[in-house]
Write a protein that holds these residues in place. Sequence first.
Motif, PDB file in Angstrom:
ATOM      1  N   GLY A  82       0.824  -1.242  -0.054  1.00  0.00           N
ATOM      2  CA  GLY A  82       0.109   0.010  -0.222  1.00  0.00           C
ATOM      3  C   GLY A  82       0.859   1.191   0.213  1.00  0.00           C
ATOM      4  N   LEU A  83       1.951   1.250   0.929  1.00  0.00           N
ATOM      5  CA  LEU A  83       2.556   2.549   0.882  1.00  0.00           C
ATOM      6  C   LEU A  83       3.613   2.643  -0.349  1.00  0.00           C
ATOM      7  N   ASN A  84       3.913   1.612  -0.937  1.00  0.00           N
ATOM      8  CA  ASN A  84       4.999   1.655  -1.977  1.00  0.00           C
ATOM      9  C   ASN A  84       4.045   2.256  -3.257  1.00  0.00           C
ATOM     10  N   LEU A  85       2.677   1.704  -3.498  1.00  0.00           N
ATOM     11  CA  LEU A  85       1.942   2.153  -4.440  1.00  0.00           C
ATOM     12  C   LEU A  85       1.635   3.685  -4.144  1.00  0.00           C
ATOM     13  N   ALA A  86       1.284   3.938  -3.166  1.00  0.00           N
ATOM     14  CA  ALA A  86       1.087   5.609  -2.645  1.00  0.00           C
ATOM     15  C   ALA A  86       2.324   6.479  -3.135  1.00  0.00           C
ATOM     16  N   GLN A  87       3.428   5.757  -2.716  1.00  0.00           N
ATOM     17  CA  GLN A  87       4.931   6.542  -3.079  1.00  0.00           C
ATOM     18  C   GLN A  87       4.873   6.818  -4.649  1.00  0.00           C
TER      19      GLN A  87
END
Length: 324
Positions: free
Chosen positions: A115-120
């Motif tokens: 989730g966090l990497n996609l948001a990045q």
Amino acid sequence: MRDFLQRLPKAELHLHIEGSLEPELMFALAERNGIDLPYASVEAVRAAYEFDDLPAFLELYYQGMSVLRTAEDFHDLAMDYFRRAHDEGVVHVEMHFDPQAHLVRGIELDVVMEGLNLAQRHAERELGMSTALIMAFLRDRSAEEAMKVLESAAPYWEMIDAVGLDSAERGHPPSKFVEVFQRARMLGIPRVAHAGEEGPPEYIREALDLLDVCRIDHGVRCLEDPDLVTRLRDEAVVLTVCPLSNVKLKVVERMADHPLPQLLDAGLRLTINSDDPAYFGGGVLDNYLACYQAFDWSRETFVQLAGTAIEAAFMSDARRLDLH
Ligand code: HPA
Ligand code: ZN
């Protein structure tokens, strides 16, 4: 001045992404995941945000993040924050995240990272922002557990820009985590640590000497130890200061009492950050504005602070050149 500070390209080096969870999103995610919240309304959540100290805040912080269950939730959490930060003129965000706070609830590291990497990637593409990821260990849990988390993060070591140390500081000195930070160092992962927020100046020394950190998160209590202040200045150590957080957690009583002016006078390298913006009353711009209102700093001072953040950020040299 507000316009000037809004337009100034700002980098945020001290943010807990779980602490950016606004009550509105908390309710939306609770509904999406079929979770009952112990609050009747968004207003009731905000009204509960009065804290006597760091542990009192942490209780609500860990409770609030119970609505985060899926990779999509973590993505939405981070994007929600990146959009707000972008509106405030923030061009680069480094987010701490707390894997153990999710693992203990049965949420695997893969879910959080996805989730966090996609948001990045979305933030970069849609908003033109750069971001970095700081995997933080909870210092009030065991060093063995922290080591297990670091090892289990092997598939993500390349994506982690630094490891950090957060949660309840008193009674949990940096020395407890020497082996974990040595291992991170061996892996070539940079290191930062919270120290000298509620804890004594000695914890700042330990973070430098034993954990080999490149920045100190908070660090405001260094002023109680003049030799330490001299050392921080001579070694050009960057402090990531969070003024509104310090007021909310009663590290200082009022903004007017905040030691930022003394820290500046001492020649230290400082940056201004939000810490947990949803809980502490505002983002990066609000923190800059609170400093302006309390200290009447000049534009040059703010340019210097924003410049220090870009110098000390985990970003490529190309990006740094772009922003300078
Ligand atoms: N201090 C220490 N640990 C934290 C904080 C903080 O302000 N926010 C989230 N974890
Ligand atoms: Zn923090």
